[in-house]
Structures are given as C-alpha cells and as structure tokens.
Enzyme design. Structure first.
Site, mmCIF file in Angstrom:
data_model
loop_
_atom_site.group_PDB
_atom_site.id
_atom_site.type_symbol
_atom_site.label_atom_id
_atom_site.label_comp_id
_atom_site.label_asym_id
_atom_site.label_seq_id
_atom_site.Cartn_x
_atom_site.Cartn_y
_atom_site.Cartn_z
ATOM 1 N N HIS A 98 10.865 1.871 -1.958
ATOM 2 C CA HIS A 98 9.985 2.043 -0.789
ATOM 3 C C HIS A 98 10.829 1.770 0.467
ATOM 4 O O HIS A 98 10.694 0.739 1.113
ATOM 5 C CB HIS A 98 8.819 1.050 -0.888
ATOM 6 C CG HIS A 98 7.625 1.404 -0.044
ATOM 7 N ND1 HIS A 98 7.585 2.500 0.798
ATOM 8 C CD2 HIS A 98 6.424 0.786 0.115
ATOM 9 C CE1 HIS A 98 6.406 2.543 1.406
ATOM 10 N NE2 HIS A 98 5.683 1.521 1.013
ATOM 11 N N ARG A 144 5.026 10.716 -1.411
ATOM 12 C CA ARG A 144 4.721 9.500 -2.188
ATOM 13 C C ARG A 144 4.452 9.948 -3.613
ATOM 14 O O ARG A 144 3.513 10.725 -3.853
ATOM 15 C CB ARG A 144 3.508 8.775 -1.588
ATOM 16 C CG ARG A 144 2.988 7.684 -2.490
ATOM 17 C CD ARG A 144 1.996 6.766 -1.818
ATOM 18 N NE ARG A 144 2.666 5.843 -0.935
ATOM 19 C CZ ARG A 144 2.157 4.684 -0.520
ATOM 20 N NH1 ARG A 144 0.949 4.313 -0.911
ATOM 21 N NH2 ARG A 144 2.829 3.892 0.280
ATOM 22 N N CYS A 192 3.659 -6.371 2.151
ATOM 23 C CA CYS A 192 3.595 -4.976 2.628
ATOM 24 C C CYS A 192 2.173 -4.471 2.768
ATOM 25 O O CYS A 192 1.931 -3.483 3.453
ATOM 26 C CB CYS A 192 4.398 -4.085 1.693
ATOM 27 S SG CYS A 192 3.727 -4.000 0.020
ATOM 28 N N ARG A 231 5.920 -0.386 10.486
ATOM 29 C CA ARG A 231 6.085 0.803 9.646
ATOM 30 C C ARG A 231 6.170 2.042 10.536
ATOM 31 O O ARG A 231 7.032 2.897 10.351
ATOM 32 C CB ARG A 231 4.894 0.943 8.676
ATOM 33 C CG ARG A 231 4.898 -0.011 7.501
ATOM 34 C CD ARG A 231 6.031 0.268 6.536
ATOM 35 N NE ARG A 231 6.006 1.647 6.069
ATOM 36 C CZ ARG A 231 5.252 2.083 5.043
ATOM 37 N NH1 ARG A 231 4.495 1.238 4.365
ATOM 38 N NH2 ARG A 231 5.276 3.359 4.668
ATOM 39 N N GLN A 288 9.272 0.782 3.917
ATOM 40 C CA GLN A 288 8.760 -0.590 3.945
ATOM 41 C C GLN A 288 9.903 -1.574 4.164
ATOM 42 O O GLN A 288 9.797 -2.496 4.977
ATOM 43 C CB GLN A 288 8.043 -0.900 2.628
ATOM 44 C CG GLN A 288 7.341 -2.244 2.629
ATOM 45 C CD GLN A 288 6.198 -2.285 3.637
ATOM 46 O OE1 GLN A 288 5.309 -1.450 3.598
ATOM 47 N NE2 GLN A 288 6.220 -3.243 4.552
ATOM 48 N N ASP A 301 4.123 -9.372 -3.091
ATOM 49 C CA ASP A 301 3.434 -8.080 -3.184
ATOM 50 C C ASP A 301 2.453 -8.208 -4.352
ATOM 51 O O ASP A 301 2.503 -9.173 -5.126
ATOM 52 C CB ASP A 301 4.477 -6.966 -3.417
ATOM 53 C CG ASP A 301 3.883 -5.563 -3.353
ATOM 54 O OD1 ASP A 301 2.721 -5.412 -2.916
ATOM 55 O OD2 ASP A 301 4.574 -4.603 -3.754
HETATM 56 N N1 NVA Z 1 4.204 -2.257 -5.004
HETATM 57 C C1 NVA Z 1 3.041 -1.632 -4.441
HETATM 58 C C2 NVA Z 1 3.276 -1.320 -3.012
HETATM 59 C C3 NVA Z 1 2.144 -0.664 -2.310
HETATM 60 C C4 NVA Z 1 2.451 -0.329 -0.898
HETATM 61 C C5 NVA Z 1 2.696 -0.381 -5.216
HETATM 62 O O1 NVA Z 1 3.613 0.333 -5.643
HETATM 63 O O2 NVA Z 1 1.524 -0.124 -5.415
HETATM 64 N N1 CP Z 2 2.547 -0.779 2.494
HETATM 65 C C1 CP Z 2 2.159 0.461 2.179
HETATM 66 O O1 CP Z 2 2.969 1.328 1.849
HETATM 67 O O2 CP Z 2 0.815 0.661 2.290
HETATM 68 P P1 CP Z 2 0.010 1.950 1.821
HETATM 69 O O3 CP Z 2 0.040 1.971 0.325
HETATM 70 O O4 CP Z 2 -1.372 1.739 2.372
HETATM 71 O O5 CP Z 2 0.680 3.166 2.397
#
Ligand code: NVA
Ligand code: CP
Length: 320
Positions: A138, A111, A274, A302, A141, A233
């Site tokens: 992502h 990540r 998500c 997931r 997701q 989101d």
């Molecule tokens: N769009 C959000 C998704 C988190 C799972 C982010 O990037 O923080």
């Molecule tokens: N939806 C998602 O990726 O959640 P986290 O940021 O908690 O991993």
C-alpha cells in the site's frame, strides 16, 4: 519550498520497492507544497485535460475519495471503475484491459487483491499505474505516513517506529519506507503473521544504507519501548474476514494498542492507523481518540501525497 523540474524516474508506483530515498523525499517535498497550495487557483491547472481511471476490486473510502478529490482539485477528471461494472469481472484479460484503458486515460489507479494483477496492469499499460492497495503493498499509505511523521516529529531519520499486529500490506511498504528514510522500525507480530522473509531481508538491506534498524519480534512490549511512533492496523484485512475465529484470539490477547502499551513509548509518541479502525480490537477508543493520535492528519495526507505522485508520474519535469 520550491520544487524544480521534478522527475520521479519510474513509470509506475506499485510499492516502495519502486522508488529510492531521493524519490521518496521528492514526493514528500512536493506533497508539502501542494498541501500549502490546496486553494491556490494555479493548482487547478496542474492536471487540466488529464483523466485518471480508478479500478476497485475491493471497497475503499479514503483511497477512492482522496484520489478523486485530489484529481479534481488539480483540474483533472477521475473515472471510477468498479470491478463488477467492467469486463474484467467477466473474464476479459488484464492485458487487454490495460491496453484498452491506455487508449482513453492518462493514468490508472487500481486496488486489487493479488499484487501480480496490478503488476500485469502496469506491464501492459503504456500509461502510469498506481497501486491503491493490493494484498501485498500500500505505497500511497506508506508515503502519507512518512509525511505525517515528518510533520509531527520534524524529522524521519533516527526515529523509532513500532508496528504492532499483523505483518500485512501496510506494514510491508512502511518497512521499506522506514528503511529507506532512516527510521528504525520494529514489527511486533505473532509468529505466523510476520512479513515475508524476503521483504524483511530487502528492508534490512535498505536499512544498512541509512544506518537504520529493522527488527521483527513477537513481543509488543519490546517494540513499544521508547517508540516515537506507534502504528497498528486491522487484524482482518479485506479478504481475511473469514479468518476472524482464528485471528481474533491470537491478536486481541496480546496485540491491542491500549493505554498500557502507550505508556511504554516516549512521552510525546504519536499513534497512527491507516483506517478503517475497529475500536476495541486492534486499538482502544481511548488511544485512537486521545491526544497522541494523529490519524486524521494521516488520512488527510493521503490526498496530498497522492496529488504529488499523480503529478510526478503524469507530468514529468514539472516545476512548481
Ligand atoms: N490492511 C488493510 C488496510 C486497509 C486500508 C486491508 O488490506 O484491508
Ligand atoms: N487507508 C485506506 O486505504 O483506506 P480505504 O480502504 O478507505 O481506502
């Protein structure tokens, strides 16, 4: 359903750009099998002896725990590598990190902020690399979302999906996933928060092959009308927190999923997010905690799609 000699034919999964409709179908099919067999003793042998390293430059609850739990359920081992605890944070290059980790591990999940970082990891690692979220994409997701939609709607092709809010990382891969599986997707977002033009063009190109429609509009009412699925989101993705003064007035004013917006959708429409959610911002508590919300199935899925991805990348030609 039986999955025979499955092969994903890609080394890495960095975004849904990497896989076509056939490969998406394969992931979903295998995820359904694994979901049914979560407690089956044979499942505990699937990743026996395999070690997955998980690099986190950003915080995570679902990605971290669903990967780790899924790996353990299949008899594998997970090593969590917090960014600040590894030499990457002190300037060791991504190239050298990738080469080093390839000596010990069987797969890397990462990540990151900058998508090119996970691309570099993939280029220099000789083991599979999975994107566990970057600023641009992502994929895990999006695949979990497609699985969830198929479970609740019994189909993908021909459905109408409305994305309300920021044209962000989650939106990008969902656009590609919908286009490739024949879901009509309309993104309703403020002018300056659209997905990149290049991405929209790519989704439109893919959508031509499945006769799906891709639309980007400003008005959430247009998107929500007759939608089978409504997705939103956070307005403030990780790293954008300091933009809250600018973003909140733009999004909160017009792009909240609430009872009024849900009324425009089909009667049996589902609501997806998500997570993590900011109740009262991008969605009201009433909607996310209401009957149309499927966010907990989405979060559970997931784990099932990620198990499928891990198996397909690490054990090509597996038959279940
Ligand atoms: N769009 C959000 C998704 C988190 C799972 C982010 O990037 O923080
Ligand atoms: N939806 C998602 O990726 O959640 P986290 O940021 O908690 O991993």
């Amino acid at each position: 359903m039986k999955v025979n000699k499955a092969n994903l034919s890609t080394k890495d999964l960095l975004s849904l750009q990497d896989i076509n409709a056939r490969q998406i179908t394969l992931v979903l099919k295998l995820a359904r099998v694994l979901k049914k067999k979560t407690k089956c003793p044979r499942s505990r042998e699937l990743l026996r002896g395999k070690i997955v390293g998980m690099i986190f430059q950003k915080p995570s609850t679902r990605t971290r725990v669903s990967f780790e739990a899924g790996i353990y359920q299949m008899g594998g081992n997970a090593v969590s590598l917090n960014y600040n605890d590894i030499q990457l944070s002190r300037g060791e290059s991504i190239e050298d990190t990738a080469r080093t980790l390839s000596l010990y591990l069987d797969c890397i999940m990462a990540r990151v902020y900058d998508h090119t970082d996970v691309q570099k990891l993939a280029n220099f690692a000789n083991i599979p690399v999975i994107n566990g979220l970057s600023d641009s994409f992502h994929p895990c997701q999006a695949l979990a979302d497609l699985l969830t939609i198929s479970e609740y709607k019994g189909q993908l092709k021909g459905l109408n999906l409305a994305w309300i809010g920021d044209g962000n990382n989650v939106c990008n891969d969902l656009l590609l996933g919908c286009a490739k599986t024949g879901i009509n997707m309309t993104v309703a977002c403020p002018k300056n928060y659209r997905p990149r033009d290049e991405l929209i063009q790519l989704a439109k190109y893919e959508a031509e092959l499945t006769s799906a429609k891709v639309m980007v509009v400003e008005d959430p009412i247009i998107a929500a009308k007759d939608a089978d699925v409504i997705v939103t989101d956070t307005f403030l993705s990780i790293g954008k927190e300091n933009e809250s003064d600018v973003r909140e007035p733009i999004f909160l004013f017009k792009y909240q999923v609430n009872r009024e917006l849900m009324k425009l959708t089909k009667r049996d429409a589902i609501f997806m997010h998500c997570l993590p959610v900011n109740r009262g911002k991008e969605v009201t508590s009433e909607v996310i905690d209401g009957n149309s919300s499927v966010v907990w199935s989405e979060a559970e899925n997931r784990m099932h799609v990620q198990k499928a991805i891990l198996l397909l990348l690490m054990k090509p030609n597996i038959s279940l």
